[in-house]
Write a protein that holds these residues in place. Structure first.
Motif: not given
Ligand SMILES: [Zn+2]
Length: 282
Positions: A40, A42, A93, A97, A130
């Motif tokens: 993932d 970020e 993803h 987030h 997330p």
């Molecule tokens: Zn994440």
């Protein structure tokens, strides 16, 4: 550390999660277990480390998938292309987030439409939420072949209900959306182990050995954001790349020839006509 003692019967190993599901077809080429590597990404800093991580894995003979957040940082098209041209995979993803994707179904529905646009644009077939938030019903609104938002057992997660299996399973289409393969992670997350607990990788190795015995799936999520590729001292939320190299080298040297290392999309395609879609969630 206190919690670690408290959870010792369910983490890192939950014994019942090792039971083979009914109708389990086994791994491709008769391999004993599988190794699925996922990442993932970020932040921008993680995004900018993906190629280094890809090369590290490629040099050791592995492939993996990278999940990007569409609306949090600039996801470069050339990076996505470079990953796929090298035999790696790109997934989605979340959307931005912000921790709110699953706060109510209305928000999820609205965002799912946008997420589906990115899935299409990026030629992706996989998703991870997330913070491992998950509602397997709602995820049917996504046009994916697989989802990665769960884990076998992990009391350290914010939404800590595990799916209690180290095998993939089918989440059935009920007429309101798409069915998909659920691929839970089975090795504790890098952040928990190497940043919060500041442990070495013995917990990873112990779990790998147990999964091999059960013939299950080693699925790990390593965040490029937290990987320190330099020789300098680790930052507050970093661990040395050598920790991850140690994990891959451990698998590769101890179990050479015994595992299958598919991309998650290859695993989903393999299961498609082999594993009965009885929707069994343990
Ligand atoms: Zn994440």
């Amino acid at each position: 550390m206190r919690q670690k003692e408290k959870y010792k019967d369910v983490w890192p190993i939950l014994e019942k999660a090792g039971e083979k599901p009914k109708g389990w077809p086994g791994w491709a080429n008769n391999k004993k277990f599988s190794v699925v590597l996922t990442h993932d990404v970020e932040t921008q800093s993680g995004h900018d480390k993906c190629i280094r991580l890809m090369k590290l894995e490629k040099n050791l003979g592995f492939c993996s998938s990278f999940n990007f957040v569409p609306e949090r940082y600039n996801v470069s098209e050339s990076l996505r292309n470079e990953l796929t041209l090298n035999g790696f995979e790109v997934g989605v993803h979340g959307l931005n987030h912000d921790g709110k994707l699953f706060s109510n179904e209305n928000i999820f529905r609205k965002r799912a439409k946008k997420i589906n646009r990115y899935i299409k644009e990026w030629n992706s077939v996989g998703f991870r939420a997330p913070a491992m938030h998950h509602n397997l019903e709602w995820i049917k609104q996504l046009e994916v072949k697989y989802d990665l938002s769960t884990f076998d057992t992990d009391p350290f997660e914010p939404q800590s209900d595990g799916v209690n299996t180290i095998f993939p399973f089918w989440v059935a289409d009920n007429g309101n959306g798409n069915g998909y393969w659920e691929l839970p992670y089975t090795l504790v997350q890098d952040f928990t182990l190497l940043v919060l607990l500041r442990e070495d990788i013995d917990i990873w190795k112990e779990k790998v050995d147990w999964i091999v015995k059960k013939g299950g799936m080693v699925l790990v999520n390593v965040h490029p954001d937290y990987v320190n590729f330099s020789e300098n001292k680790n930052g507050l939320e970093e661990f040395s790349k050598s920790r991850y190299v140690d994990l891959l080298t451990y698998v590769e040297s101890k179990y050479e020839g015994e595992y299958w290392n598919p991309l998650p999309k290859e695993l989903a395609a393999y299961l498609e006509n082999r594993f009965p879609k009885n929707g069994a969630i343990n």
